[in-house]
Design a protein around this motif. Structure first.
Motif, PDB file in Angstrom:
ATOM      1  N   TYR A 135     -18.980 -32.157   7.520  1.00  0.00           N
ATOM      2  CA  TYR A 135     -18.849 -31.506   6.317  1.00  0.00           C
ATOM      3  C   TYR A 135     -19.041 -30.030   6.239  1.00  0.00           C
ATOM      4  O   TYR A 135     -18.359 -29.388   5.810  1.00  0.00           O
ATOM      5  CB  TYR A 135     -19.697 -32.279   5.279  1.00  0.00           C
ATOM      6  N   VAL A 136     -20.305 -29.763   6.797  1.00  0.00           N
ATOM      7  CA  VAL A 136     -20.814 -28.295   6.921  1.00  0.00           C
ATOM      8  C   VAL A 136     -19.896 -27.533   7.903  1.00  0.00           C
ATOM      9  O   VAL A 136     -19.501 -26.414   7.602  1.00  0.00           O
ATOM     10  CB  VAL A 136     -22.277 -28.375   7.547  1.00  0.00           C
ATOM     11  N   LEU A 137     -19.397 -28.316   9.124  1.00  0.00           N
ATOM     12  CA  LEU A 137     -18.493 -27.556   9.851  1.00  0.00           C
ATOM     13  C   LEU A 137     -17.143 -27.258   9.221  1.00  0.00           C
ATOM     14  O   LEU A 137     -16.526 -26.344   9.594  1.00  0.00           O
ATOM     15  CB  LEU A 137     -18.386 -28.381  11.118  1.00  0.00           C
ATOM     16  N   SER A 138     -16.620 -28.324   8.354  1.00  0.00           N
ATOM     17  CA  SER A 138     -15.265 -28.088   7.832  1.00  0.00           C
ATOM     18  C   SER A 138     -15.415 -26.726   6.592  1.00  0.00           C
ATOM     19  O   SER A 138     -14.448 -26.375   6.198  1.00  0.00           O
ATOM     20  CB  SER A 138     -15.145 -29.310   6.982  1.00  0.00           C
ATOM     21  N   ARG A 139     -16.750 -26.419   6.289  1.00  0.00           N
ATOM     22  CA  ARG A 139     -16.946 -25.281   5.459  1.00  0.00           C
ATOM     23  C   ARG A 139     -17.003 -23.963   6.116  1.00  0.00           C
ATOM     24  O   ARG A 139     -17.817 -23.025   5.506  1.00  0.00           O
ATOM     25  CB  ARG A 139     -17.759 -25.738   4.353  1.00  0.00           C
ATOM     26  N   LYS A 140     -16.941 -24.049   7.380  1.00  0.00           N
ATOM     27  CA  LYS A 140     -17.385 -22.673   8.046  1.00  0.00           C
ATOM     28  C   LYS A 140     -16.754 -21.461   7.530  1.00  0.00           C
ATOM     29  O   LYS A 140     -17.499 -20.516   7.492  1.00  0.00           O
ATOM     30  CB  LYS A 140     -17.002 -22.873   9.566  1.00  0.00           C
ATOM     31  N   ASP A 141     -15.422 -21.406   7.279  1.00  0.00           N
ATOM     32  CA  ASP A 141     -14.696 -20.146   6.659  1.00  0.00           C
ATOM     33  C   ASP A 141     -15.464 -19.832   5.499  1.00  0.00           C
ATOM     34  O   ASP A 141     -15.584 -18.550   5.073  1.00  0.00           O
ATOM     35  CB  ASP A 141     -13.378 -20.416   6.623  1.00  0.00           C
ATOM     36  N   TRP A 142     -15.684 -20.952   4.614  1.00  0.00           N
ATOM     37  CA  TRP A 142     -16.390 -20.573   3.270  1.00  0.00           C
ATOM     38  C   TRP A 142     -17.711 -19.997   3.637  1.00  0.00           C
ATOM     39  O   TRP A 142     -18.264 -19.105   2.890  1.00  0.00           O
ATOM     40  CB  TRP A 142     -16.569 -21.798   2.478  1.00  0.00           C
ATOM     41  N   LEU A 143     -18.311 -20.471   4.441  1.00  0.00           N
ATOM     42  CA  LEU A 143     -19.846 -20.098   4.718  1.00  0.00           C
ATOM     43  C   LEU A 143     -19.773 -18.622   5.090  1.00  0.00           C
ATOM     44  O   LEU A 143     -20.782 -17.933   4.569  1.00  0.00           O
ATOM     45  CB  LEU A 143     -20.574 -21.139   5.615  1.00  0.00           C
ATOM     46  N   GLU A 144     -18.844 -18.253   6.194  1.00  0.00           N
ATOM     47  CA  GLU A 144     -18.895 -16.815   6.515  1.00  0.00           C
ATOM     48  C   GLU A 144     -18.519 -15.770   5.596  1.00  0.00           C
ATOM     49  O   GLU A 144     -18.810 -14.909   5.363  1.00  0.00           O
ATOM     50  CB  GLU A 144     -17.701 -16.990   7.656  1.00  0.00           C
ATOM     51  N   LYS A 145     -17.645 -16.388   4.718  1.00  0.00           N
ATOM     52  CA  LYS A 145     -17.152 -15.464   3.751  1.00  0.00           C
ATOM     53  C   LYS A 145     -18.031 -15.240   2.648  1.00  0.00           C
ATOM     54  O   LYS A 145     -18.368 -14.046   2.179  1.00  0.00           O
ATOM     55  CB  LYS A 145     -16.005 -16.231   2.794  1.00  0.00           C
ATOM     56  N   VAL A 146     -18.805 -16.235   2.303  1.00  0.00           N
ATOM     57  CA  VAL A 146     -19.975 -16.126   1.252  1.00  0.00           C
ATOM     58  C   VAL A 146     -21.417 -15.351   1.929  1.00  0.00           C
ATOM     59  O   VAL A 146     -21.690 -14.495   1.232  1.00  0.00           O
ATOM     60  CB  VAL A 146     -20.493 -17.423   0.780  1.00  0.00           C
ATOM     61  N   PHE A 147     -21.710 -15.717   3.192  1.00  0.00           N
ATOM     62  CA  PHE A 147     -22.947 -15.348   3.375  1.00  0.00           C
ATOM     63  C   PHE A 147     -23.202 -13.799   4.504  1.00  0.00           C
ATOM     64  O   PHE A 147     -24.111 -13.779   4.878  1.00  0.00           O
ATOM     65  CB  PHE A 147     -23.637 -16.390   4.068  1.00  0.00           C
ATOM     66  N   ARG A 148     -21.700 -13.570   4.782  1.00  0.00           N
ATOM     67  CA  ARG A 148     -21.598 -12.586   6.016  1.00  0.00           C
ATOM     68  C   ARG A 148     -22.219 -11.163   5.711  1.00  0.00           C
ATOM     69  O   ARG A 148     -22.768 -10.361   6.453  1.00  0.00           O
ATOM     70  CB  ARG A 148     -20.228 -12.430   6.438  1.00  0.00           C
ATOM     71  N   HIS A 149     -22.554 -11.069   4.285  1.00  0.00           N
ATOM     72  CA  HIS A 149     -23.177  -9.667   3.799  1.00  0.00           C
ATOM     73  C   HIS A 149     -24.480 -10.055   2.853  1.00  0.00           C
ATOM     74  O   HIS A 149     -24.514  -9.677   1.817  1.00  0.00           O
ATOM     75  CB  HIS A 149     -22.233  -8.816   3.213  1.00  0.00           C
ATOM     76  N   THR A 150     -24.937 -11.202   3.329  1.00  0.00           N
ATOM     77  CA  THR A 150     -26.447 -11.519   2.573  1.00  0.00           C
ATOM     78  C   THR A 150     -27.564 -11.169   3.604  1.00  0.00           C
ATOM     79  O   THR A 150     -27.349 -10.862   4.611  1.00  0.00           O
ATOM     80  CB  THR A 150     -26.270 -13.057   2.229  1.00  0.00           C
ATOM     81  N   ASN A 151     -28.753 -11.796   2.992  1.00  0.00           N
ATOM     82  CA  ASN A 151     -29.626 -11.534   3.719  1.00  0.00           C
ATOM     83  C   ASN A 151     -30.521 -12.729   3.738  1.00  0.00           C
ATOM     84  O   ASN A 151     -30.795 -13.372   2.685  1.00  0.00           O
ATOM     85  CB  ASN A 151     -30.562 -10.369   2.957  1.00  0.00           C
ATOM     86  N   THR A 152     -31.205 -13.134   5.038  1.00  0.00           N
ATOM     87  CA  THR A 152     -31.904 -14.214   5.233  1.00  0.00           C
ATOM     88  C   THR A 152     -31.347 -15.556   4.603  1.00  0.00           C
ATOM     89  O   THR A 152     -32.093 -16.345   3.695  1.00  0.00           O
ATOM     90  CB  THR A 152     -33.303 -14.185   4.368  1.00  0.00           C
ATOM     91  N   CYS A 153     -30.104 -15.926   4.930  1.00  0.00           N
ATOM     92  CA  CYS A 153     -29.300 -16.860   4.344  1.00  0.00           C
ATOM     93  C   CYS A 153     -29.558 -18.153   4.941  1.00  0.00           C
ATOM     94  O   CYS A 153     -29.099 -19.386   4.690  1.00  0.00           O
ATOM     95  CB  CYS A 153     -27.842 -16.550   4.393  1.00  0.00           C
ATOM     96  N   ASP A 154     -30.599 -18.329   6.202  1.00  0.00           N
ATOM     97  CA  ASP A 154     -30.750 -19.562   6.730  1.00  0.00           C
ATOM     98  C   ASP A 154     -31.396 -20.742   5.818  1.00  0.00           C
ATOM     99  O   ASP A 154     -31.346 -21.655   6.253  1.00  0.00           O
ATOM    100  CB  ASP A 154     -31.700 -19.341   8.134  1.00  0.00           C
ATOM    101  N   GLU A 155     -32.028 -20.317   4.926  1.00  0.00           N
ATOM    102  CA  GLU A 155     -32.850 -21.026   4.069  1.00  0.00           C
ATOM    103  C   GLU A 155     -31.865 -21.607   2.903  1.00  0.00           C
ATOM    104  O   GLU A 155     -32.333 -22.154   1.817  1.00  0.00           O
ATOM    105  CB  GLU A 155     -34.256 -20.624   3.552  1.00  0.00           C
ATOM    106  N   ILE A 156     -30.668 -20.706   2.904  1.00  0.00           N
ATOM    107  CA  ILE A 156     -29.924 -21.056   1.664  1.00  0.00           C
ATOM    108  C   ILE A 156     -28.635 -21.748   1.822  1.00  0.00           C
ATOM    109  O   ILE A 156     -27.884 -22.389   0.957  1.00  0.00           O
ATOM    110  CB  ILE A 156     -29.644 -19.921   1.109  1.00  0.00           C
ATOM    111  N   PHE A 157     -27.908 -21.494   2.802  1.00  0.00           N
ATOM    112  CA  PHE A 157     -26.462 -22.085   3.032  1.00  0.00           C
ATOM    113  C   PHE A 157     -26.478 -23.474   3.130  1.00  0.00           C
ATOM    114  O   PHE A 157     -25.423 -23.973   2.428  1.00  0.00           O
ATOM    115  CB  PHE A 157     -25.948 -21.334   4.489  1.00  0.00           C
ATOM    116  N   LEU A 158     -27.188 -24.217   3.843  1.00  0.00           N
ATOM    117  CA  LEU A 158     -27.287 -25.526   3.872  1.00  0.00           C
ATOM    118  C   LEU A 158     -27.354 -26.332   2.459  1.00  0.00           C
ATOM    119  O   LEU A 158     -26.409 -27.023   2.130  1.00  0.00           O
ATOM    120  CB  LEU A 158     -27.917 -26.244   5.010  1.00  0.00           C
ATOM    121  N   PRO A 159     -28.445 -25.858   1.864  1.00  0.00           N
ATOM    122  CA  PRO A 159     -28.851 -26.487   0.424  1.00  0.00           C
ATOM    123  C   PRO A 159     -27.553 -26.136  -0.472  1.00  0.00           C
ATOM    124  O   PRO A 159     -27.511 -27.022  -1.595  1.00  0.00           O
ATOM    125  CB  PRO A 159     -30.228 -25.888   0.198  1.00  0.00           C
TER     126      PRO A 159
END
Length: 293
Positions: A188-212
């Motif tokens: 499921y996470v991999l199916s949302r890769k494009d969305w994750l890239e769009k939302v988080f590519r200009h964020t900071n310290t997202c490693d604790e945020i993208f999965l939850p």
């Protein structure tokens, strides 16, 4: 037929220590996937015949990983991409500075008994955390560098003053970076890769945020092992022992030492971090020798 697990390891230094970690995970029920920071210099041949039972894979085109950078999320996605869809019951994300503190029989028995649960350590999000994702970050890989971090903070301050925000339609959640998730959630996470890239590519310290953030807006929310939205105990939910109480830096947990051996052998967790052979190699040897028996 036993269940199979994939261990996903983010490594960047201390390769003798990494060898011991891999040896402790080497088991017919496990395979091991390693992402080594592209900037790291090491002899890959030292790992060629390291495993007797597990298959060992290295990510071929790794990221240049920076502390707090979007590159961490991308590296984790590379590991999930490499392991997903191959029949594993669970994917366990570890740092190269982690060690198991229980034997593989104990770990597998536990996950067999809780099959289908997702082990993500959710905890309360602070108001200050919103600056990581609600304001455009000029240098997403620059959180750990003084000048770029300063520029990021100044630019965020300007956006706050003007009332400008990004990602206003996303509900964000917070968790420990380290997880144990089913193959279903990994897919499921991999199916949302494009969305994750769009939302988080200009964020900071997202490693604790993208999965939850993904999980809490999906049916997988109801499968969390620690079903409370958040616990004050940051070791609850993902079966990892991490000592933040004694930390000497806001960014990094306490580095465990030989005097912590009895504590580590007594806690209910399956893995612990962090260890550093340059700070205390003895504790690594003690755990290694105990589990190798």
């Amino acid at each position: 037929m036993y269940s199979r697990h994939a261990y996903l390891i983010l490594a960047h230094k201390n390769f003798s220590q990494l060898e011991k970690l891999i040896r402790l995970l080497d088991d017919p029920r496990n395979d091991i996937y390693v992402h080594v920071d592209r900037r790291a210099r090491y002899d890959k041949s030292r790992f060629e015949n390291l495993c007797e039972h597990s298959s060992l894979f290295f990510i071929e085109k790794p990221q240049k990983v920076h502390w707090g950078g979007v590159s961490i999320m991308r590296a984790e996605l590379q590991l999930l991409q490499a392991a997903s869809g191959k029949g594993y019951s669970y994917h366990h994300l570890l740092s190269g500075m982690c060690l198991p503190i229980k034997d593989q029989d104990t770990i597998h028995d536990f996950f067999d008994a809780h099959q289908g649960k997702e082990f993500i350590n959710m905890y309360r999000i602070k108001k200050t955390t919103s600056s990581r994702y609600n304001y455009y970050t000029l240098f997403p890989e620059g959180a750990g560098i003084f000048l770029t971090n300063l520029a990021n903070n100044i630019f965020k301050g300007i956006q706050m003053g003007l009332g400008i925000k990004i990602n206003k339609d996303v509900n964000f959640y917070f968790a420990s970076q380290w997880f144990s998730i089913t193959d279903e959630l990994a897919s499921y996470v991999l199916s949302r890769k494009d969305w994750l890239e769009k939302v988080f590519r200009h964020t900071n310290t997202c490693d604790e945020i993208f999965l939850p953030t993904l999980v809490y807006d999906s049916p997988f929310k109801d499968k969390l092992y620690c079903s409370e939205e958040v616990s004050d105990n940051i070791n609850e939910g993902n079966m990892r022992f991490i000592d933040w109480a004694r930390r000497t830096s806001v960014r990094h947990p306490y580095t465990l030492r030989a005097e912590d051996y009895d504590l580590l052998m007594s806690v209910p967790h399956f893995w612990a971090r962090k260890f550093d052979e340059n700070v205390d190699a003895q504790i690594i040897e003690m755990i290694y020798n105990t589990l190798k028996k």
